[in-house]
Enzyme design. Sequence first.
Site, PDB file in Angstrom:
ATOM      1  N   SER A  28       0.809  -1.050   1.925  1.00 21.94           N
ATOM      2  CA  SER A  28      -0.545  -0.008   2.141  1.00 21.94           C
ATOM      3  C   SER A  28      -0.919  -0.151   3.908  1.00 21.94           C
ATOM      4  O   SER A  28      -1.386   0.778   4.363  1.00 21.94           O
ATOM      5  CB  SER A  28      -1.555  -0.742   1.324  1.00 21.94           C
ATOM      6  OG  SER A  28      -1.336  -0.585   0.205  1.00 21.94           O
ATOM      7  N   ARG A  32      -0.874   2.906   6.755  1.00 21.03           N
ATOM      8  CA  ARG A  32      -2.147   3.363   7.603  1.00 21.03           C
ATOM      9  C   ARG A  32      -1.807   3.147   9.013  1.00 21.03           C
ATOM     10  O   ARG A  32      -2.451   4.027   9.871  1.00 21.03           O
ATOM     11  CB  ARG A  32      -3.255   2.606   6.876  1.00 21.03           C
ATOM     12  CG  ARG A  32      -3.578   2.954   5.527  1.00 21.03           C
ATOM     13  CD  ARG A  32      -4.323   1.960   4.592  1.00 21.03           C
ATOM     14  NE  ARG A  32      -5.155   2.373   3.517  1.00 21.03           N
ATOM     15  CZ  ARG A  32      -4.355   2.471   2.309  1.00 21.03           C
ATOM     16  NH1 ARG A  32      -3.196   2.302   2.306  1.00 21.03           N
ATOM     17  NH2 ARG A  32      -5.106   2.885   1.203  1.00 21.03           N
ATOM     18  N   GLY A 100       3.891   7.833  -3.186  1.00 23.56           N
ATOM     19  CA  GLY A 100       2.468   8.420  -3.235  1.00 23.56           C
ATOM     20  C   GLY A 100       1.496   8.326  -2.332  1.00 23.56           C
ATOM     21  O   GLY A 100       0.913   9.122  -1.816  1.00 23.56           O
ATOM     22  N   ASP A 325      -0.487  -3.100  -8.952  1.00 27.08           N
ATOM     23  CA  ASP A 325       0.998  -2.775  -8.467  1.00 27.08           C
ATOM     24  C   ASP A 325       1.877  -4.260  -9.323  1.00 27.08           C
ATOM     25  O   ASP A 325       2.925  -4.405  -9.237  1.00 27.08           O
ATOM     26  CB  ASP A 325       1.350  -2.660  -7.168  1.00 27.08           C
ATOM     27  CG  ASP A 325       1.166  -1.367  -6.773  1.00 27.08           C
ATOM     28  OD1 ASP A 325       0.726  -0.520  -7.605  1.00 27.08           O
ATOM     29  OD2 ASP A 325       0.774  -1.192  -5.471  1.00 27.08           O
ATOM     30  N   LYS A 352       2.129   5.798 -12.031  1.00 24.08           N
ATOM     31  CA  LYS A 352       2.585   5.218 -10.865  1.00 24.08           C
ATOM     32  C   LYS A 352       4.016   5.900 -10.523  1.00 24.08           C
ATOM     33  O   LYS A 352       4.507   6.735 -11.183  1.00 24.08           O
ATOM     34  CB  LYS A 352       2.815   3.743 -11.104  1.00 24.08           C
ATOM     35  CG  LYS A 352       1.289   3.021 -11.160  1.00 24.08           C
ATOM     36  CD  LYS A 352       0.642   3.236  -9.698  1.00 24.08           C
ATOM     37  CE  LYS A 352      -0.563   2.788  -9.626  1.00 24.08           C
ATOM     38  NZ  LYS A 352      -1.453   3.213  -8.551  1.00 24.08           N
ATOM     39  N   ARG A 356       4.571   3.079 -15.824  1.00 21.66           N
ATOM     40  CA  ARG A 356       5.149   1.719 -15.942  1.00 21.66           C
ATOM     41  C   ARG A 356       4.376   0.998 -17.170  1.00 21.66           C
ATOM     42  O   ARG A 356       5.281  -0.005 -17.523  1.00 21.66           O
ATOM     43  CB  ARG A 356       4.172   1.097 -14.628  1.00 21.66           C
ATOM     44  CG  ARG A 356       4.899   1.319 -13.394  1.00 21.66           C
ATOM     45  CD  ARG A 356       4.319   0.355 -12.375  1.00 21.66           C
ATOM     46  NE  ARG A 356       5.191   0.585 -11.165  1.00 21.66           N
ATOM     47  CZ  ARG A 356       4.946   0.705  -9.796  1.00 21.66           C
ATOM     48  NH1 ARG A 356       3.445   0.061  -9.514  1.00 21.66           N
ATOM     49  NH2 ARG A 356       5.526   0.909  -8.721  1.00 21.66           N
ATOM     50  N   ARG A 400       9.297  -1.487  -8.601  1.00 15.06           N
ATOM     51  CA  ARG A 400       8.653  -2.657  -9.188  1.00 15.06           C
ATOM     52  C   ARG A 400       9.255  -2.921 -10.454  1.00 15.06           C
ATOM     53  O   ARG A 400       9.015  -4.211 -11.035  1.00 15.06           O
ATOM     54  CB  ARG A 400       7.076  -2.444  -9.022  1.00 15.06           C
ATOM     55  CG  ARG A 400       6.566  -2.316  -7.657  1.00 15.06           C
ATOM     56  CD  ARG A 400       5.074  -2.716  -7.589  1.00 15.06           C
ATOM     57  NE  ARG A 400       4.685  -2.072  -6.454  1.00 15.06           N
ATOM     58  CZ  ARG A 400       4.894  -2.739  -5.118  1.00 15.06           C
ATOM     59  NH1 ARG A 400       5.450  -3.791  -4.815  1.00 15.06           N
ATOM     60  NH2 ARG A 400       4.383  -1.946  -4.124  1.00 15.06           N
TER      61      ARG A 400
HETATM   62  C1  S3P Z   1      -1.987   2.197  -2.627  1.00 13.66           C
HETATM   63  C2  S3P Z   1      -2.941   2.455  -3.428  1.00 13.66           C
HETATM   64  C3  S3P Z   1      -2.574   1.968  -5.069  1.00 13.66           C
HETATM   65  C4  S3P Z   1      -1.385   1.398  -5.279  1.00 13.66           C
HETATM   66  C5  S3P Z   1      -0.193   1.723  -4.217  1.00 13.66           C
HETATM   67  C6  S3P Z   1      -0.497   1.701  -2.690  1.00 13.66           C
HETATM   68  C7  S3P Z   1      -2.598   2.466  -1.188  1.00 13.66           C
HETATM   69  O1  S3P Z   1      -2.569   3.321  -5.730  1.00 13.66           O
HETATM   70  O2  S3P Z   1      -0.660   1.421  -6.339  1.00 13.66           O
HETATM   71  O3  S3P Z   1       0.919   1.124  -4.409  1.00 13.66           O
HETATM   72  O4  S3P Z   1      -2.046   1.897  -0.304  1.00 13.66           O
HETATM   73  O5  S3P Z   1      -3.723   3.060  -1.095  1.00 13.66           O
HETATM   74  P1  S3P Z   1      -3.873   4.244  -6.307  1.00 13.66           P
HETATM   75  O6  S3P Z   1      -4.900   4.086  -5.231  1.00 13.66           O
HETATM   76  O7  S3P Z   1      -3.458   5.750  -6.492  1.00 13.66           O
HETATM   77  O8  S3P Z   1      -4.071   3.257  -7.485  1.00 13.66           O
END
Ligand code: S3P
Length: 446
Positions: A28, A32, A100, A325, A352, A356, A400
Amino acid sequence: MNTRPIHPLQSRKCTALSGRIAVPGDKSISHRALMFGASAVGETVISGLLEAEDIINTARAMAALGAGVERGDDGTWRVRGLGTGGLRSPAGPIDFGNSGTGSRLAAGLIATTPFSARFTGDASLTKRPMGRIITPLEKMGARFEAAGGGRMPFTLYGARDAVPIVYETPVPSAQVKSAVLLAGLNAPGRTTVIERQATRDHTEHMLAAFGAEITVEANGSGRAITVTGERELAATPIAVPGDPSSAAFALVAALITEDSEVVIADMLLNPTRTGLVQTLIEMGADIAISNRRQTGGEEVGDVTVRSSLLKGVTVPAERAPSMIDEYPVLAVAAAFAEGTTRMQGLAELRVKESDRLAAVAAGLEVNGAVVATGEDWLEVTGRPASGLGGGLVATHLDHRIAMAFLVMGLAAGVPVTVDDASMIATSFPAFPGLMGGLGAVMEVPA
Ligand code: S3P
């Protein structure tokens, strides 16, 4: 398009996992760091960036949008940003692979700049719901031409006259929150996101570190986050801590294999990410955290974990965002625990990289575990390890699911096979090597 070769892998029972590892950078935070660096003025130097496919796709996306993105020989990454509203129209479609987070956050970043971009992804990503970002970003003036039901591939037309909004997220999602806040950076005035349940807060931390005008207020059990747009971000160095969602696999592996002791160094301990550690401790896990310290605005520490006899617990729905996760590997731990573990509030698991909840339940069942599921809950009743294993797990392009079941095989009486381990490269390419270094046996099945 996913054109990678399929790569089955099998793990078998071992004892005494031991050693000290550092897991790769948090996924994450890595996404960013690249995106905020691309939007800032100046050069952002990133150390410890996760070098996995999802992140490489984000790095390429930022380069396609005009940012300078380079990897130095010493493994640091440098991003020369273009300033607020400075991203440029890409020459062709942008492929986000399996990610995603990459696609949804990048959509937010582009939604308030006046050019169009085509977003594509693999067979997993193109099934995932994008309506959750399309709805708020259209309120801010963007327009989407999306595949049926609001999915990728889509073409995003960024707003000419962006509108700041106040938006309450209908699902607990850091991705939706972040997409709206990133769009708000190039909208006039103040954009507010209200979330009923607090989700991971790396966007808020990192925007503050880049000098954004951002406020966070408690709002019941959630938060209201406000960003003021049309201000410049200033490049800042980012040191990415170890990913707790990757560490989770080594952690559970050490708990369920006999005579193990593993230290995971420099793991991110942000409380919006530590639900698994809390749950495992409630289950009786021997986990100790030492050397707690702050780095780059985030708390990190070293986590020592030893083999433990676990007992089943009820995991409250409110905890789900802080371990979203980690449910696949928690469900694996529960299969070895005494009694029943009930996990609830899992609706988001259905959308996901795979469904999952269904994939975990099917993988456990085929390996002899006792499982019950509902629309948003999962119950696993433990049994002796000798009765577990022997199954072939369908991973559905989900890294995962692959890693969780490879961990299961390390303690099950009979080996566990996953149909495709290639997706592990999206988040944790070092997984087989690091686990092997601790003493795990994973090999291509005969
Ligand atoms: C993430 C947020 C989560 C997580 C993903 C990473 C992020 O998803 O499952 O692996 O970096 O903001 P959601 O925000 O859709 O729950």
